[in-house]
Design an enzyme around this catalytic site. Sequence first.
Site: not given
Length: 74
Positions: A13-14
């Site tokens: 992430c992200p």
Amino acid sequence: MADITVDTKGMACPMPIVKAKKALDGLASGQTMEVLSTDKGSLNDFQAWVKQTKNELISHEEDNGVFKFLVKKS
């Protein structure tokens, strides 16, 4: 069958969302995108992202640690 597949396996992430957004921007309304991810947080991330962007999460599944998301562009 998706119009495009975005492989984000191994990314944290992200990055799966960033790559998915970039790919989805290139699609026409109604087209679908499959996203492959190994990020354990991606399920929550994708559910929140499609709700926020008004796109549709058609399906999601997990197979041997790989999450598969099918997203339809609004």
